[in-house]
Design a protein around this motif. Structure first.
Motif, PDB file in Angstrom:
ATOM      1  N   ALA A 122       9.571 -19.755  -5.187  1.00  0.00           N
ATOM      2  CA  ALA A 122       9.793 -19.982  -6.621  1.00  0.00           C
ATOM      3  C   ALA A 122      10.553 -21.262  -6.914  1.00  0.00           C
ATOM      4  CB  ALA A 122      10.530 -18.786  -7.238  1.00  0.00           C
ATOM      5  N   ASP A 123      11.255 -21.834  -5.927  1.00  0.00           N
ATOM      6  CA  ASP A 123      11.926 -23.113  -6.141  1.00  0.00           C
ATOM      7  C   ASP A 123      11.178 -24.254  -5.442  1.00  0.00           C
ATOM      8  OD1 ASP A 123      12.508 -22.344  -3.593  1.00  0.00           O
ATOM      9  OD2 ASP A 123      14.693 -22.504  -3.764  1.00  0.00           O
ATOM     10  N   HIS A 124       9.875 -24.064  -5.250  1.00  0.00           N
ATOM     11  CA  HIS A 124       9.016 -25.081  -4.652  1.00  0.00           C
ATOM     12  C   HIS A 124       7.991 -25.561  -5.688  1.00  0.00           C
ATOM     13  CE1 HIS A 124      10.852 -23.561  -1.052  1.00  0.00           C
ATOM     14  NE2 HIS A 124      10.096 -24.294  -0.249  1.00  0.00           N
ATOM     15  N   PHE A 125       7.468 -26.764  -5.497  1.00  0.00           N
ATOM     16  CA  PHE A 125       6.385 -27.248  -6.353  1.00  0.00           C
ATOM     17  C   PHE A 125       5.411 -28.068  -5.536  1.00  0.00           C
ATOM     18  CE2 PHE A 125       9.509 -30.664  -6.617  1.00  0.00           C
ATOM     19  CZ  PHE A 125       8.760 -31.833  -6.699  1.00  0.00           C
ATOM     20  N   TYR A 126       4.198 -28.233  -6.079  1.00  0.00           N
ATOM     21  CA  TYR A 126       3.142 -28.932  -5.360  1.00  0.00           C
ATOM     22  C   TYR A 126       2.217 -29.620  -6.361  1.00  0.00           C
ATOM     23  CZ  TYR A 126       0.302 -24.894  -6.748  1.00  0.00           C
ATOM     24  OH  TYR A 126      -0.354 -23.929  -7.473  1.00  0.00           O
ATOM     25  N   LEU A 127       1.443 -30.592  -5.872  1.00  0.00           N
ATOM     26  CA  LEU A 127       0.452 -31.298  -6.675  1.00  0.00           C
ATOM     27  C   LEU A 127      -0.942 -30.765  -6.363  1.00  0.00           C
ATOM     28  CD1 LEU A 127       1.586 -35.019  -6.269  1.00  0.00           C
ATOM     29  CD2 LEU A 127       1.617 -33.741  -8.404  1.00  0.00           C
ATOM     30  N   VAL A 148       5.801 -23.973  -8.719  1.00  0.00           N
ATOM     31  CA  VAL A 148       5.411 -24.798  -9.866  1.00  0.00           C
ATOM     32  C   VAL A 148       4.223 -25.668  -9.456  1.00  0.00           C
ATOM     33  CG1 VAL A 148       6.125 -26.588 -11.486  1.00  0.00           C
ATOM     34  CG2 VAL A 148       7.766 -24.834 -10.762  1.00  0.00           C
ATOM     35  N   GLN A 149       3.141 -25.550 -10.169  1.00  0.00           N
ATOM     36  CA  GLN A 149       1.954 -26.371  -9.930  1.00  0.00           C
ATOM     37  C   GLN A 149       1.946 -27.557 -10.889  1.00  0.00           C
ATOM     38  OE1 GLN A 149      -2.334 -24.802  -9.512  1.00  0.00           O
ATOM     39  NE2 GLN A 149      -2.237 -25.476 -11.637  1.00  0.00           N
ATOM     40  N   ILE A 150       1.825 -28.766 -10.356  1.00  0.00           N
ATOM     41  CA  ILE A 150       1.641 -29.955 -11.187  1.00  0.00           C
ATOM     42  C   ILE A 150       0.180 -30.347 -11.070  1.00  0.00           C
ATOM     43  CG2 ILE A 150       2.348 -32.321 -11.640  1.00  0.00           C
ATOM     44  CD1 ILE A 150       4.975 -31.793 -10.335  1.00  0.00           C
ATOM     45  N   SER A 151      -0.580 -30.122 -12.126  1.00  0.00           N
ATOM     46  CA  SER A 151      -2.023 -30.371 -12.107  1.00  0.00           C
ATOM     47  C   SER A 151      -2.372 -31.482 -13.089  1.00  0.00           C
ATOM     48  CB  SER A 151      -2.790 -29.091 -12.458  1.00  0.00           C
ATOM     49  OG  SER A 151      -2.369 -28.579 -13.704  1.00  0.00           O
ATOM     50  N   CYS A 152      -3.627 -31.884 -13.076  1.00  0.00           N
ATOM     51  CA  CYS A 152      -4.088 -32.931 -13.988  1.00  0.00           C
ATOM     52  C   CYS A 152      -4.528 -32.309 -15.311  1.00  0.00           C
ATOM     53  CB  CYS A 152      -5.255 -33.708 -13.366  1.00  0.00           C
ATOM     54  SG  CYS A 152      -4.820 -34.561 -11.843  1.00  0.00           S
ATOM     55  N   PHE A 153      -4.342 -33.054 -16.388  1.00  0.00           N
ATOM     56  CA  PHE A 153      -4.767 -32.584 -17.704  1.00  0.00           C
ATOM     57  C   PHE A 153      -6.164 -33.113 -18.021  1.00  0.00           C
ATOM     58  CE2 PHE A 153      -5.065 -33.418 -22.327  1.00  0.00           C
ATOM     59  CZ  PHE A 153      -5.000 -32.114 -22.771  1.00  0.00           C
ATOM     60  N   PRO A 154      -7.081 -32.230 -18.455  1.00  0.00           N
ATOM     61  CA  PRO A 154      -6.927 -30.776 -18.597  1.00  0.00           C
ATOM     62  C   PRO A 154      -7.141 -30.056 -17.273  1.00  0.00           C
ATOM     63  CG  PRO A 154      -9.096 -31.425 -19.361  1.00  0.00           C
ATOM     64  CD  PRO A 154      -8.392 -32.697 -18.985  1.00  0.00           C
ATOM     65  N   THR A 155      -6.485 -28.912 -17.108  1.00  0.00           N
ATOM     66  CA  THR A 155      -6.615 -28.099 -15.903  1.00  0.00           C
ATOM     67  C   THR A 155      -7.784 -27.135 -16.073  1.00  0.00           C
ATOM     68  OG1 THR A 155      -4.213 -28.201 -15.660  1.00  0.00           O
ATOM     69  CG2 THR A 155      -5.375 -26.564 -14.333  1.00  0.00           C
ATOM     70  N   PRO A 156      -8.594 -26.924 -15.033  1.00  0.00           N
ATOM     71  CA  PRO A 156      -9.707 -25.968 -15.145  1.00  0.00           C
ATOM     72  C   PRO A 156      -9.237 -24.604 -15.640  1.00  0.00           C
ATOM     73  CG  PRO A 156      -9.894 -27.212 -13.106  1.00  0.00           C
ATOM     74  CD  PRO A 156      -8.577 -27.591 -13.711  1.00  0.00           C
ATOM     75  N   ALA A 157     -10.077 -23.947 -16.409  1.00  0.00           N
ATOM     76  CA  ALA A 157      -9.735 -22.650 -17.001  1.00  0.00           C
ATOM     77  C   ALA A 157      -9.314 -21.660 -15.917  1.00  0.00           C
ATOM     78  CB  ALA A 157     -10.929 -22.102 -17.779  1.00  0.00           C
ATOM     79  N   GLY A 158      -8.236 -20.936 -16.204  1.00  0.00           N
ATOM     80  CA  GLY A 158      -7.768 -19.903 -15.302  1.00  0.00           C
ATOM     81  C   GLY A 158      -6.897 -20.395 -14.170  1.00  0.00           C
ATOM     82  N   LYS A 164       5.329 -21.761 -16.125  1.00  0.00           N
ATOM     83  CA  LYS A 164       5.913 -22.488 -14.999  1.00  0.00           C
ATOM     84  C   LYS A 164       5.173 -23.774 -14.639  1.00  0.00           C
ATOM     85  CE  LYS A 164       3.389 -20.263 -11.210  1.00  0.00           C
ATOM     86  NZ  LYS A 164       2.772 -21.533 -10.787  1.00  0.00           N
ATOM     87  N   ASP A 165       3.875 -23.860 -14.889  1.00  0.00           N
ATOM     88  CA  ASP A 165       3.101 -25.014 -14.431  1.00  0.00           C
ATOM     89  C   ASP A 165       3.260 -26.218 -15.360  1.00  0.00           C
ATOM     90  OD1 ASP A 165       2.269 -23.533 -12.290  1.00  0.00           O
ATOM     91  OD2 ASP A 165       0.297 -23.057 -13.111  1.00  0.00           O
ATOM     92  N   ILE A 166       2.947 -27.401 -14.830  1.00  0.00           N
ATOM     93  CA  ILE A 166       3.085 -28.674 -15.531  1.00  0.00           C
ATOM     94  C   ILE A 166       1.786 -29.451 -15.363  1.00  0.00           C
ATOM     95  CG2 ILE A 166       4.345 -30.880 -15.586  1.00  0.00           C
ATOM     96  CD1 ILE A 166       6.736 -29.416 -14.359  1.00  0.00           C
ATOM     97  N   SER A 167       1.395 -30.207 -16.392  1.00  0.00           N
ATOM     98  CA  SER A 167       0.202 -31.052 -16.273  1.00  0.00           C
ATOM     99  C   SER A 167       0.587 -32.524 -16.342  1.00  0.00           C
ATOM    100  CB  SER A 167      -0.825 -30.717 -17.360  1.00  0.00           C
ATOM    101  OG  SER A 167      -0.294 -30.914 -18.645  1.00  0.00           O
ATOM    102  N   LEU A 168      -0.123 -33.327 -15.545  1.00  0.00           N
ATOM    103  CA  LEU A 168       0.122 -34.766 -15.486  1.00  0.00           C
ATOM    104  C   LEU A 168      -0.621 -35.486 -16.602  1.00  0.00           C
ATOM    105  CD1 LEU A 168      -0.395 -35.328 -11.666  1.00  0.00           C
ATOM    106  CD2 LEU A 168       1.725 -35.831 -12.879  1.00  0.00           C
ATOM    107  N   PRO A 169       0.028 -36.387 -17.323  1.00  0.00           N
ATOM    108  CA  PRO A 169      -0.702 -37.212 -18.294  1.00  0.00           C
ATOM    109  C   PRO A 169      -1.530 -38.261 -17.567  1.00  0.00           C
ATOM    110  CG  PRO A 169       1.562 -37.930 -18.172  1.00  0.00           C
ATOM    111  CD  PRO A 169       1.461 -36.705 -17.292  1.00  0.00           C
ATOM    112  N   PRO A 170      -2.718 -38.586 -18.062  1.00  0.00           N
ATOM    113  CA  PRO A 170      -3.539 -39.623 -17.420  1.00  0.00           C
ATOM    114  C   PRO A 170      -2.882 -40.997 -17.496  1.00  0.00           C
ATOM    115  CG  PRO A 170      -4.819 -38.291 -18.969  1.00  0.00           C
ATOM    116  CD  PRO A 170      -3.373 -37.978 -19.214  1.00  0.00           C
ATOM    117  N   ARG A 337      14.397 -25.469 -12.575  1.00  0.00           N
ATOM    118  CA  ARG A 337      15.173 -25.340 -11.342  1.00  0.00           C
ATOM    119  C   ARG A 337      15.837 -23.974 -11.217  1.00  0.00           C
ATOM    120  NH1 ARG A 337      18.155 -27.386 -15.224  1.00  0.00           N
ATOM    121  NH2 ARG A 337      20.411 -27.038 -15.337  1.00  0.00           N
ATOM    122  N   HIS A 338      16.016 -23.250 -12.320  1.00  0.00           N
ATOM    123  CA  HIS A 338      16.623 -21.920 -12.259  1.00  0.00           C
ATOM    124  C   HIS A 338      15.545 -20.922 -11.854  1.00  0.00           C
ATOM    125  CE1 HIS A 338      20.257 -23.499 -13.938  1.00  0.00           C
ATOM    126  NE2 HIS A 338      19.645 -23.898 -15.041  1.00  0.00           N
TER     127      HIS A 338
END
Length: 351
Positions: A122-127, A148-158, A164-170, A337-338
């Motif tokens: 839960a205190d880890h993240f990945y791209l 925490v998942q850092i994905s690209c915007f837009p992220t595939p459905a589901g 918790k997740d975050i999307s990257l701006p282009p 981070r909490h």
């Protein structure tokens, strides 16, 4: 830390102080909440520490924004070589790594190091640009549901968990913005909007410009700077140009029938104040002209100004600057981070 690194850090502190001084009064929208972002940002900048697994390795990523984030993080003052001082742990892996290999990677973290098991990740993240699916493999389940998942915007459905997740701006492709007198009520490229009825009806409306592709980037910039609204279709078209629309003062209009959970910087920006969201029910064209006409009279100029102010968060700078894409992403990670401290499992799950 090298002399050059110390100099860059001092320069960044000076830039940050300048920005904060210019905004000594708490900003009203588009910030959410408006009275906490600056003190929280300063705390993040001074205190945040991240432990990077395999920190000296390089990984191939499929999007420019992923590569930029990874290199900016490595070059920043946030990484620490002492995992006991880390607030979060970064698990980098190549974009094309197969699920079975990702599972083995998580399993190695479970068996070889103590940090994953303290929180079950839960205190880890990945791209991951395409996102991790809900697999039956327990290692992947923990990665998907806890980290925490850092994905690209837009992220595939589901493949995006909003809390918790975050999307990257282009990465922007247009030159420096210039805002012109609006020549069109609305503008869109064909890859931004896919609904055939919408394209057909708006293409024949003199208030709108719908084109296949501008002849060059300067023409594209003129289109953005010379239109009141930029049209996007979520779920069928390409919405990656929303950040560029904001930069040019073109208020984004997103056509969608469902809430959008993966908008970039959803913890920071009050999107309802800088963009319009129009449903398809009842006829898109009819509703669209009605909504745009009313917005022009009531709040277009305010939305435009707030959008231009918010667009700083969509900039990827060669050397990161306060509140740009990199530092705003770090701020979003800081807010996460909490973590929930799970009971440590007796023995790692091995497949």
């Amino acid at each position: 830390m090298s002399t050059a690194s110390i100099f860059r850090l001092l320069l960044l502190h000076f830039s940050l102080s300048t920005v904060l001084a210019a905004h000594s009064q708490p900003l009203t929208p588009p910030y959410l909440p408006p009275n906490t972002i600056h003190p929280n940002y300063q705390n993040m900048f001074n205190s945040f520490k991240i432990f990077i697994y395999n920190s000296n390795s390089t990984f191939p990523f499929i999007s420019p924004s992923q590569s930029l984030f990874y290199t900016r993080l490595q070059d920043s003052h946030f990484p620490t070589e002492n995992p006991e001082k880390a607030h979060l742990f970064f698990v980098p892996f190549p974009s094309d790594l197969r699920p079975r290999s990702v599972s083995r990677l998580v399993r190695s973290l479970c068996t070889e190091l103590p940090y994953w098991n303290r929180t079950l990740g839960a205190d880890h993240f990945y791209l991951s640009c395409t996102g991790i699916g809900f697999e039956s493999d327990r290692n992947l389940v923990e990665l998907k549901k806890n980290s925490v998942q850092i994905s690209c915007f837009p992220t595939p459905a589901g493949k995006f968990i909003p809390h918790k997740d975050i999307s990257l701006p282009p990465v922007p492709s247009t030159p420096a913005p210039t805002i012109n007198t609006a020549s069109f009520l609305g503008y869109a490229k064909f890859d931004w909007v896919k609904e055939s009825t919408l394209v057909k009806e708006l293409s024949s409306d003199p208030d709108f410009l719908i084109e296949s592709k501008p002849s060059d980037l300067n023409t594209f910039a003129d289109r953005l700077g010379g239109s009141k609204f930029c049209l996007f279709e979520y779920g069928g078209g390409d919405v990656s140009g929303i950040g560029e629309a904001l930069r040019f003062g073109c208020v984004p209009v997103v056509i969608t029938d469902r809430p959008i959970h993966d908008l970039p910087f959803s913890d920071v920006l009050r999107w309802q104040e800088i963009a319009l969201f129009v449903g398809r029910r009842g006829g898109v064209v009819r509703d669209l002209k009605r909504v745009l006409g009313r917005t022009c009279w009531e709040r277009h100029e305010k939305m435009r100004q707030l959008g231009v102010a918010a667009s700083r968060h969509f900039m990827w700078n060669e050397t990161p600057e306060p509140f740009d894409s990199f530092y705003t992403l770090m701020y979003q990670l800081w807010l996460r981070r909490h973590t929930v401290r799970y009971v440590r499992r007796e023995s790692p799950f091995v497949v």
